[in-house]
Design a protein around this motif. Structure first.
Motif, short mmCIF file in Angstrom:
data_model
loop_
_atom_site.label_atom_id
_atom_site.label_comp_id
_atom_site.label_asym_id
_atom_site.label_seq_id
_atom_site.Cartn_x
_atom_site.Cartn_y
_atom_site.Cartn_z
N VAL A 1 0.84 -1.19 0.00
CA VAL A 1 0.00 0.00 0.00
C VAL A 1 0.88 1.25 0.00
N ARG A 2 0.60 2.16 -0.96
CA ARG A 2 1.33 3.43 -1.05
C ARG A 2 0.41 4.51 -1.63
N THR B 1 10.12 1.01 -3.25
CA THR B 1 8.99 0.12 -3.49
C THR B 1 9.08 -0.54 -4.85
N TYR C 1 0.86 -4.56 3.75
CA TYR C 1 2.23 -4.06 3.93
C TYR C 1 2.31 -2.62 3.41
N SER C 2 2.38 -1.66 4.29
CA SER C 2 2.54 -0.26 3.88
C SER C 2 4.02 0.10 3.80
N THR C 3 4.38 0.86 2.77
CA THR C 3 5.74 1.39 2.68
C THR C 3 5.72 2.92 2.76
N CYS C 4 4.70 3.44 3.44
CA CYS C 4 4.55 4.88 3.62
C CYS C 4 3.92 5.15 4.98
N MET D 1 0.26 6.47 4.70
CA MET D 1 -0.66 5.46 4.17
C MET D 1 -0.87 4.31 5.15
N SER D 2 0.00 4.19 6.14
CA SER D 2 -0.16 3.15 7.16
C SER D 2 -1.45 3.34 7.94
N MET E 1 -4.63 2.16 6.04
CA MET E 1 -4.52 0.70 5.94
C MET E 1 -4.92 0.04 7.24
N LYS F 1 -0.15 -7.50 9.67
CA LYS F 1 -0.26 -6.08 9.35
C LYS F 1 1.10 -5.42 9.60
N VAL G 1 3.29 -1.92 9.13
CA VAL G 1 3.28 -0.49 8.82
C VAL G 1 4.72 0.00 8.72
#
Length: 367
Positions: free
Chosen positions: A9-10, A22, A85-88, A91-92, A95, A108, A110
């Protein structure tokens, strides 16, 4: 054994360092073990075309983080994901809200990629973001951080348990990095004897280009062979160009714009400078070091002092210190042998940011 299904998720795959990280994760994960999809707030970023695998992309078509919750809920309910899986950092939050409202039972993960002590656009925004992060990061299974210092901040500021925190190394240096370095490139000033300084970064307050430009101006006063070349774009570009005009250095400062391959400029530069007020783990600094350049960086929170051993494989200077930046540039300019040795040591010091090591650090925590 069935593959783990992961939804990354981004906000987008734009032109920032985390966007490139990413892309590298999606291009190099083990497809025998994982099936990966990507959810973006808007699917129109500059680096999206750099994906070289057929990754399924879900365009949430939203312009604000809060609006991402409902489309994420719909995605989660209609797919049997094992991992979110957030890479921001921002955005975490949506999510985690979506995961809670859908009773998601998988893993989950973050992400916190920048100092929590950074300057925010407003006190209201700072309080709001930190409040949400305090609430929802504790509910995550894992919190990835890109430096040890951010890990400490996540514990102290957000109250996250140390057992939830994982330091990951951004996958930045691989075969494609070195091959892209060899592409044809040139700076506007190619006269014999020119000392070309390179800076790469978005035109935002965080990068503190004002300090860099004033330090360069001081250097240029007595060294007419120096040039500053800046790669990037962003909302403050006009302000920065106006400052260059005010300082009277328009003929020796070049704005090169955004380039999907900035690495070719690392090959032809003589030195690299980063003047940030805060970072997470600055990828451009790692890449400049990998290219063997002598580097100057502010000792900002966080990241630079975890990869630079001062005056050995790079130079650390105080944040917003024009005089220190000027003297550091002067030192590299007038001590070519020291600069060369510093660059060699820099290139040998960042192995943990290789593509293989970096990707492994992001995925091994899922097993």
């Amino acid at each position: 054994m069935s593959k783990k299904r992961i939804l990354f998720v981004r906000p987008s795959l734009g032109y920032g360092g985390a966007d490139r990280v990413t892309v590298n994760l999606l291009n190099h994960f083990d497809s025998d073990k994982y099936e990966v999809e990507l959810a973006l707030m808007h699917s129109n970023g500059e680096m999206q075309s750099m994906l070289d695998r057929p990754i399924k992309i879900h365009d949430l078509k939203v312009g604000w983080l809060g609006f991402a919750v409902n489309p994420l809920m719909k995605l989660i309910r209609s797919n049997n994901y094992d991992v979110l899986y957030s890479t921001c950092g921002g955005m975490s939050i949506p999510m985690m809200i979506a995961a809670k409202r859908t009773n998601f039972r998988g893993l989950k993960v973050v992400s916190e990629r920048n100092s929590l002590h950074r300057t925010y656009s407003s006190i209201v925004k700072k309080k709001s973001l930190l409040s949400f992060k305090k609430r929802y990061y504790k509910q995550a299974d894992l919190v990835t951080v890109v430096s040890r210092e951010i890990g400490s901040e996540v514990q102290e500021v957000l109250g996250v348990n140390e057992s939830q925190i994982r330091v990951v190394n951004n996958p930045l240096i691989g075969d494609s990095f070195f091959s892209e370095m060899q592409e044809e490139a040139s700076f506007p000033s190619i006269e014999t004897g020119t000392f070309n300084i390179l800076a790469i970064g978005r035109f935002v307050k965080q990068k503190d280009y004002g300090t860099m430009l004033k330090a360069f101006n001081a250097l240029y006063t007595n060294n007419k062979n120096v040039r500053l070349n800046i790669l990037g774009k962003g909302p403050l570009q006009k302000d920065i160009e106006d400052l260059v005009d005010i300082l009277g250095i328009t003929n020796v400062v070049s704005f090169l714009g955004f380039d999907s391959n900035p690495f070719k400029y690392l090959r032809i530069a003589d030195a690299f400078i980063l003047s940030s007020l805060h970072e997470g783990m600055p990828g451009v600094l790692v890449q400049a070091m990998a290219a063997g350049l002598p580097v100057i960086s502010t000792d900002c929170p966080t990241g630079p002092n975890e990869i630079i051993d001062n005056n050995k494989n790079g130079i650390l200077i105080p944040v917003s210190d024009i005089s220190a930046a000027h003297l550091a540039l002067e030192s590299l300019l007038h001590n070519p042998e020291k600069s060369m040795e510093m660059g060699k040591k820099a290139a040998l010091s960042i192995e943990r940011y290789s593509i293989n090591n970096g990707v492994d650090s992001y995925f091994k925590i899922l097993d």
